[in-house]
Write a protein that holds these residues in place. Sequence first.
Motif, short mmCIF file in Angstrom:
data_model
loop_
_atom_site.label_atom_id
_atom_site.label_comp_id
_atom_site.label_asym_id
_atom_site.label_seq_id
_atom_site.Cartn_x
_atom_site.Cartn_y
_atom_site.Cartn_z
N PRO A 1 -2.20 -17.68 -4.80
CA PRO A 1 -3.43 -18.04 -3.22
C PRO A 1 -2.69 -16.90 -2.35
N GLY A 2 -1.12 -17.52 -2.05
CA GLY A 2 -1.14 -17.33 -0.33
C GLY A 2 -0.82 -15.95 -0.11
N ALA A 3 -0.94 -15.54 -1.22
CA ALA A 3 -0.97 -13.46 -0.59
C ALA A 3 -1.92 -13.55 0.55
N GLU A 4 -0.99 -12.50 1.52
CA GLU A 4 -1.87 -12.55 2.42
C GLU A 4 -2.78 -10.76 2.42
N LEU A 5 -4.57 -11.58 3.13
CA LEU A 5 -4.07 -10.23 3.15
C LEU A 5 -4.25 -8.90 4.24
N ALA A 6 -2.97 -9.80 5.47
CA ALA A 6 -2.60 -8.50 5.98
C ALA A 6 -1.59 -7.95 5.24
N GLU A 7 -0.98 -8.32 4.08
CA GLU A 7 -0.05 -8.16 3.96
C GLU A 7 -0.16 -6.92 2.35
N LEU A 8 -1.26 -7.09 1.99
CA LEU A 8 -2.43 -5.93 0.78
C LEU A 8 -2.47 -5.64 1.87
N ASP A 9 -3.01 -5.04 2.74
CA ASP A 9 -3.43 -4.02 3.68
C ASP A 9 -2.65 -3.51 3.89
N GLU A 10 -1.11 -3.77 4.67
CA GLU A 10 -0.66 -3.19 5.05
C GLU A 10 -0.01 -2.30 3.55
N LEU A 11 0.27 -2.68 2.47
CA LEU A 11 0.64 -2.06 1.49
C LEU A 11 0.05 -0.81 1.05
N ALA A 12 -1.61 -0.91 1.12
CA ALA A 12 -2.22 -0.03 0.52
C ALA A 12 -2.06 1.17 1.51
N VAL A 13 -2.13 1.12 2.50
CA VAL A 13 -1.96 1.68 4.65
C VAL A 13 -0.85 2.97 3.65
N LEU A 14 0.16 2.22 3.42
CA LEU A 14 1.38 2.71 3.24
C LEU A 14 1.94 3.49 1.84
N LEU A 15 0.85 3.19 0.52
CA LEU A 15 0.75 3.44 -0.27
C LEU A 15 -0.31 4.40 -0.51
N GLU A 16 -1.00 4.91 0.46
CA GLU A 16 -2.42 6.04 0.66
C GLU A 16 -1.89 6.42 1.21
N ARG A 17 -1.03 6.72 2.51
CA ARG A 17 0.22 7.49 3.12
C ARG A 17 0.99 8.43 2.07
N ALA A 18 1.46 7.79 1.13
CA ALA A 18 2.29 7.84 0.23
C ALA A 18 1.61 8.49 -0.62
N VAL A 19 0.57 8.88 -1.13
CA VAL A 19 -0.48 9.55 -2.36
C VAL A 19 -0.56 10.47 -1.12
N ALA A 20 -1.03 10.68 0.04
CA ALA A 20 -1.17 12.16 1.03
C ALA A 20 -0.38 12.98 0.93
N GLY A 21 0.65 12.06 1.02
CA GLY A 21 2.29 13.14 0.99
C GLY A 21 2.78 13.76 -0.66
N CYS A 22 2.04 14.02 -1.31
CA CYS A 22 2.10 14.05 -2.67
C CYS A 22 2.04 15.44 -2.93
N ARG A 23 2.50 16.49 -3.79
CA ARG A 23 1.85 17.28 -4.22
C ARG A 23 1.03 17.42 -5.40
N PHE A 24 0.89 18.59 -5.84
CA PHE A 24 -0.26 18.14 -7.29
C PHE A 24 -0.16 18.95 -7.68
N ASP A 25 0.68 20.20 -7.40
CA ASP A 25 1.08 21.46 -8.45
C ASP A 25 0.60 20.87 -10.29
N GLY A 26 0.10 21.75 -10.91
CA GLY A 26 0.86 21.12 -12.28
C GLY A 26 0.75 19.72 -12.38
N ARG A 27 0.14 18.98 -11.50
CA ARG A 27 -0.32 17.67 -11.69
C ARG A 27 -1.86 17.19 -11.65
N PRO A 28 -2.61 18.10 -12.58
CA PRO A 28 -4.13 16.90 -12.99
C PRO A 28 -4.59 16.06 -12.64
N LEU A 29 -4.18 14.95 -13.24
CA LEU A 29 -4.35 13.58 -13.81
C LEU A 29 -3.80 13.04 -12.11
N ALA A 30 -2.97 13.30 -11.64
CA ALA A 30 -1.74 12.67 -10.60
C ALA A 30 -3.33 13.30 -9.31
#
Length: 290
Positions: free
Chosen positions: A109-138
Amino acid sequence: MVVLEPNSSLARRFWVALEPLHAVVYFAPEPAAAAKEVGLRGWWMGYFAGRAAPLGPIGPGPVTSMFYGFAPGMVARALPDAWTFAKPEDVLQSRILAVEAALTRLLPPGAELAELDELAVLLERAVAGCRFDGRPLAAAWASAEPPDRPLARLWLATCALREHRGDGHVLAGVSAGLSGLDASLTHIAAGATTRELVQRARGWTDEEWAGSTARLLSRGLLDSAGRLTASGAAVRHDVEEMTDRLATDPLDALGPAAVDRALELAEPLSRAVVDAGGLPIPNPMGAVRP
């Protein structure tokens, strides 16, 4: 001697940190119940349709190819029949909502909404930086419309990153001349999992298992007791090293400070998921508690 690139071992830690958050989808009751509610028949139909949903109403051939470790007959029992019961877009949306509910239940219950949002933003940045050549599922998962809720966005990003690494793992296995079943046998021989877990979860017959064993014996990768030979261990090492090397796009996109922050945020959440029973250890994908 294989020289690891600087980010290779960090890529494995990144996967370990995120995989429990992603893998809830396979073990929590909420996604299975959602698949049934949307019209799918049985757990495995829900699995194949749910994981393939961003690809549209796809058939068993491409899914067997992309998922790599499953017996073709097992996939064909679920697809394309699943799409007569539910539309891919409905399966996808129900899956995201269900995993969001599962994570809400499993995280403290103590999981902070702000930290969840911060992690989501970081991981979305990570996804945006991926190349998907030969990676159809990703590529398919990275193209899914992100929800506007932090926990749902967080899971969707972990899913795209997991499939990015998974597609790279398939590329590494294929480059080593391994079929999906061959790769599974080398995992077992390395002590990463067991035949009982893999054969039950992947649908291979005893005859198919024996055929793969014979292929690996003829290549000198297994000995007569089913253990890795020196050559087999080298192949296994090369596959894992290539998997890590092919998974460095997200790290490069984030940079060292942001990677450290993502790990700082993700690892306690993943430990909480495992400790709450959201991910059994051991499991067929080899995920562990960070």
